[in-house]
Design an enzyme around this catalytic site. Structure first.
Site, PDB file in Angstrom:
ATOM      1  N   ASP A  66       0.881  -1.165   0.000  1.00 16.46           N
ATOM      2  CA  ASP A  66       0.000   0.000   0.000  1.00 16.46           C
ATOM      3  C   ASP A  66       0.923   1.220   0.000  1.00 16.46           C
ATOM      4  OD1 ASP A  66      -2.023   1.815   0.239  1.00 16.46           O
ATOM      5  OD2 ASP A  66      -2.575   1.297   2.293  1.00 16.46           O
ATOM      6  N   ASP A  71      -3.148  12.101  -0.251  1.00 12.66           N
ATOM      7  CA  ASP A  71      -4.548  11.956  -0.637  1.00 12.66           C
ATOM      8  C   ASP A  71      -5.049  13.287  -1.169  1.00 12.66           C
ATOM      9  OD1 ASP A  71      -6.987  10.735  -1.016  1.00 12.66           O
ATOM     10  OD2 ASP A  71      -7.162  10.003   1.042  1.00 12.66           O
ATOM     11  N   ASN A 103      -4.382   4.981  -3.727  1.00 12.96           N
ATOM     12  CA  ASN A 103      -5.582   5.742  -4.060  1.00 12.96           C
ATOM     13  C   ASN A 103      -5.301   6.487  -5.374  1.00 12.96           C
ATOM     14  OD1 ASN A 103      -4.083   8.100  -3.374  1.00 12.96           O
ATOM     15  ND2 ASN A 103      -4.782   8.021  -1.256  1.00 12.96           N
ATOM     16  N   GLN A 104      -6.277   7.240  -5.848  1.00 17.18           N
ATOM     17  CA  GLN A 104      -6.097   7.908  -7.149  1.00 17.18           C
ATOM     18  C   GLN A 104      -4.885   8.835  -7.148  1.00 17.18           C
ATOM     19  OE1 GLN A 104      -9.534   9.964  -8.757  1.00 17.18           O
ATOM     20  NE2 GLN A 104      -8.247  11.333  -9.959  1.00 17.18           N
ATOM     21  N   GLU A 106      -2.176   8.725  -5.340  1.00 17.48           N
ATOM     22  CA  GLU A 106      -0.918   7.966  -5.303  1.00 17.48           C
ATOM     23  C   GLU A 106      -0.638   7.307  -6.652  1.00 17.48           C
ATOM     24  OE1 GLU A 106      -1.374   7.147  -0.508  1.00 17.48           O
ATOM     25  OE2 GLU A 106      -2.229   5.744  -1.955  1.00 17.48           O
ATOM     26  N   THR A 139      -7.922   2.304  -4.808  1.00 16.57           N
ATOM     27  CA  THR A 139      -8.880   2.063  -3.721  1.00 16.57           C
ATOM     28  C   THR A 139      -9.975   3.112  -3.631  1.00 16.57           C
ATOM     29  OG1 THR A 139      -7.406   3.241  -2.208  1.00 16.57           O
ATOM     30  CG2 THR A 139      -7.167   0.829  -2.325  1.00 16.57           C
ATOM     31  N   SER A 140      -9.669   4.338  -4.050  1.00 16.53           N
ATOM     32  CA  SER A 140     -10.705   5.375  -4.065  1.00 16.53           C
ATOM     33  C   SER A 140     -10.318   6.403  -5.112  1.00 16.53           C
ATOM     34  CB  SER A 140     -10.829   6.041  -2.698  1.00 16.53           C
ATOM     35  OG  SER A 140      -9.623   6.699  -2.379  1.00 16.53           O
ATOM     36  N   ALA A 181     -18.112  10.858   7.012  1.00 13.39           N
ATOM     37  CA  ALA A 181     -17.247  11.029   8.181  1.00 13.39           C
ATOM     38  C   ALA A 181     -15.809  10.830   7.729  1.00 13.39           C
ATOM     39  CB  ALA A 181     -17.595  10.008   9.260  1.00 13.39           C
ATOM     40  N   ASP A 188      -5.551   1.010   5.419  1.00 11.43           N
ATOM     41  CA  ASP A 188      -4.869  -0.156   6.000  1.00 11.43           C
ATOM     42  C   ASP A 188      -5.802  -1.363   6.006  1.00 11.43           C
ATOM     43  OD1 ASP A 188      -2.547   1.420   6.812  1.00 11.43           O
ATOM     44  OD2 ASP A 188      -3.893   2.298   8.274  1.00 11.43           O
TER      45      ASP A 188
END
Length: 265
Positions: A66, A71, A103-104, A106, A139-140, A181, A188
């Protein structure tokens, strides 16, 4: 997420010493290695050396990386680790990794390419495959979800080489409901769940991602419900109340009811 934190940052010498202890006792036989948040370049370089050595011990070892670097907030990306980690991830770590979960932001950092559309995201995942990993999961992302603004898109790509040398790529999109939230530790949890479910379903990224994202949803929904109850009507939950309800979600982690389906692209 907290105002105060204590402890030490492990450096490469300390990591090496721990690994030497494992080696001397001949317990350095592993099936998986998983790495996440790291702040120290020499530590990261030591990880590469150790992974390469472990792969000599066990050629089937799977390294899940990871590449935690930063972010996006309100569309603007920023790094929360020292900038000199990027070239180490890009040039040394990703090439020895089998599965990566950026993530996008990264994924954009690693390839030097911005993602505005799903097509560009798939091209970036192909670039990441070309660097080494067989499985890439973004992941996002802030891509527009077909289901609407209340959904977050994750994208996965699994490339395998057939016996005759030809490569086949399976690509999927997962849309999961956004939870209003800020949680700490979701990346992780995602990487750990993906490791577990790709182990159970090594040739089916669709099912592995469905189980991973469904388990995440169960944990997040339980967490937000519990946090709101603790905070009381009309109050915003604090960091302590938003701690992921991992133990309470044990059954959902072990055997998640699939509530999020993946689309094969």
């Amino acid at each position: 997420g907290y105002a105060h934190w204590k402890g030490q940052v492990l450096n490469s010498d300390e990591l090496h010493e721990l690994y030497e202890g494992l080696k001397l006792n001949k317990v350095n036989q592993y099936d998986y290695v998983l790495t996440g948040y790291t702040r120290d370049t020499s530590f990261l370089e030591m990880v590469v050396d150790i992974v390469q050595e472990l792969k000599q011990q066990n050629s089937n070892l799977v390294y899940v990386c990871d590449p935690v670097m930063g972010d996006k907030w309100n569309g603007e990306g920023s790094m929360y680790v020292p900038k000199d980690l990027l070239p180490v991830y890009r040039d040394k770590v990703v090439p020895v990794a089998d599965i990566i979960t950026p993530n996008q932001f990264e994924a954009e950092l690693l390839t030097g390419r911005k993602i505005h559309t799903e097509k560009e995201a798939l091209e970036v995942m192909d670039m990441l495959h070309a660097m080494g990993p067989e499985t890439v999961v973004i992941t996002s992302s802030d891509l527009q979800a077909p289901l609407g603004n209340d959904y977050l898109i994750a994208l996965g790509s699994h490339r395998k080489t057939k016996a005759d040398g030809t490569k086949i790529t399976q690509r999927i999109r997962v849309e999961s409901p956004k939870v209003d939230a800020v949680f700490v530790g979701t990346g992780d949890l995602f990487a750990a769940m993906l490791l577990a479910w790709t182990h159970k379903h090594p040739n089916n990224l669709k099912v592995a991602c469905e189980k991973t994202v469904s388990a995440m949803q169960h944990v997040l929904q339980r967490t937000i419900k519990s946090a709101k109850a603790q905070a009381g009507e009309g109050n915003k939950p604090n960091s302590a109340q938003l701690e992921l309800r991992m133990v309470q979600s044990r059954k959902d982690i072990e055997n998640p009811e699939i509530i999020v389906k993946a689309t094969v692209l």
